[in-house]
Design an enzyme around this catalytic site. Structure first.
Site, PDB file in Angstrom:
ATOM      1  N   HIS A  75       0.810  -1.225   0.000  1.00  0.00           N
ATOM      2  CA  HIS A  75       0.000   0.000   0.000  1.00  0.00           C
ATOM      3  C   HIS A  75       0.838   1.267   0.000  1.00  0.00           C
ATOM      4  O   HIS A  75       0.616   2.177  -0.793  1.00  0.00           O
ATOM      5  CB  HIS A  75      -0.937   0.012   1.213  1.00  0.00           C
ATOM      6  N   LYS A  93      -7.290   0.334   3.747  1.00  0.00           N
ATOM      7  CA  LYS A  93      -6.632   0.338   5.052  1.00  0.00           C
ATOM      8  C   LYS A  93      -5.939  -1.008   5.300  1.00  0.00           C
ATOM      9  O   LYS A  93      -6.374  -2.035   4.782  1.00  0.00           O
ATOM     10  CB  LYS A  93      -7.649   0.674   6.152  1.00  0.00           C
ATOM     11  N   ARG A 157      -5.945 -12.667   8.777  1.00  0.00           N
ATOM     12  CA  ARG A 157      -4.967 -11.848   8.065  1.00  0.00           C
ATOM     13  C   ARG A 157      -3.548 -12.319   8.355  1.00  0.00           C
ATOM     14  O   ARG A 157      -3.234 -12.736   9.471  1.00  0.00           O
ATOM     15  CB  ARG A 157      -5.105 -10.385   8.481  1.00  0.00           C
TER      16      ARG A 157
END
Length: 215
Positions: A75, A93, A157
Site C-alpha cells: 500500500h 486500510k 490476516r
C-alpha cells in the site's frame, strides 16, 4: 466531466471497489499482477484499459485518481508513487505498515494539493450517520463513553493485525462521533493464529475533554 480513475488490485476487496468506481466515476484503468484477473475484469469493464504495469497506469496524464487495493505490504509504496505522479489516491486500510510511512503519505498529499483517502466505509453507513445526528443534536445527552466490541474473526490476516484491519473502522467512527483527537491511546493484543500478527486486541482511548472509548 467524470473523474477518471485507475485501480490497482482486483482481489478479495478490489472487486467491490471496481464495481463502485465504475458507477461513481469513469473506471479508466485496471491493474493487477494476475493475467487471469485482468482478462476477467477486462471483460466485465470493457471501457477500462488493462495492464500489469503500475507505471503504465500512472503515465496516463489524463488520469485523475488512483485506487490502491493491493496486498497490505504494498500500500505505502504504490500510494507514494501515485501521489508523486500527481494523482489523487484512495488507498485501502491500513494505508501503510508504519506510522512514519503514513505521515510521509500525508506530507506528500498536502505538498501536492492531492486528496489522500483511506477506506473508512463505515462513515458513510446510514446507521452511523443517524448516530452522528443523535449525538450532535443532544438527543443522547452528553456522550461520555463509547464502547465497541467485534466478535467475528472474519478473514484471518497474515499481515495486518485486528486493530489495523478491523479496529480502524471502529476508530474512525469513534473520532467522527466525538469530534476529538485522543490524548492517550493504549492497545494490547495477542497473536494466537499467526506469529507477530495480533488477532485479539483491546484498545483504550482517553480524550482531552475527559471522554473515553474502548474497542
Amino acid at each position: 466531466m467524470a473523474v477518471r480513475v485507475g485501480q490497482a488490485g482486483l482481489g478479495y476487496w478490489g472487486t467491490n471497489l471496481a464495481r463502485n468506481f465504475d458507477e461513481l466515476a469513469e473506471l479508466a484503468w485496471l491493474c493487477d499482477a494476475s493475467a487471469d484477473r485482468l482478462e476477467q475484469f477486462g471483460r466485465r469493464y470493457p471501457a477500462a484499459r488493462v495492464t500489469a504495469d503500475f507505471d503504465e497506469l500512472l503515465g496516463d496524464d489524463e488520469l485523475d485518481a488512483v485506487v490502491v487495493a493491493t496486498p497490505v505490504p504494498t500500500h505505502f509504496e504504490l500510494a507514494k508513487r501515485a501521489l508523486a505522479a500527481g494523482k489523487h489516491v484512495f488507498v485501502e486500510k491500513p494505508p501503510a505498515m508504519r506510522a512514519a510511512e503514513m505521515e510521509e503519505l500525508v506530507r506528500l498529499a498536502e505538498a501536492g494539493g492531492r486528496v489522500l483517502m483511506p477506506g473508512h466505509l463505515l462513515l458513510y453507513h446510514p446507521g452511523v450517520r443517524k448516530l452522528k445526528e443523535l449525538v450532535d443534536s443532544g438527543a443522547l445527552g452528553e456522550v461520555l463513553c463509547v464502547y465497541g466490541n467485534r466478535q467475528n474473526l472474519g478473514k484471518i490476516r497474515k499481515d495486518e493485525n485486528a486493530l489495523w484491519s478491523l479496529g480502524v473502522h471502529d476508530l474512525s467512527v469513534i473520532l467522527h462521533l466525538l469530534d476529538e483527537e485522543p490524548a492517550e491511546a493504549v492497545a494490547h493484543g495477542r497473536d494466537f493464529l499467526t506469529d507477530g500478527v495480533e488477532d485479539v486486541v483491546f484498545c483504550y482511548l482517553r480524550f482531552p475533554s475527559g471522554k473515553i472509548a474502548h474497542m
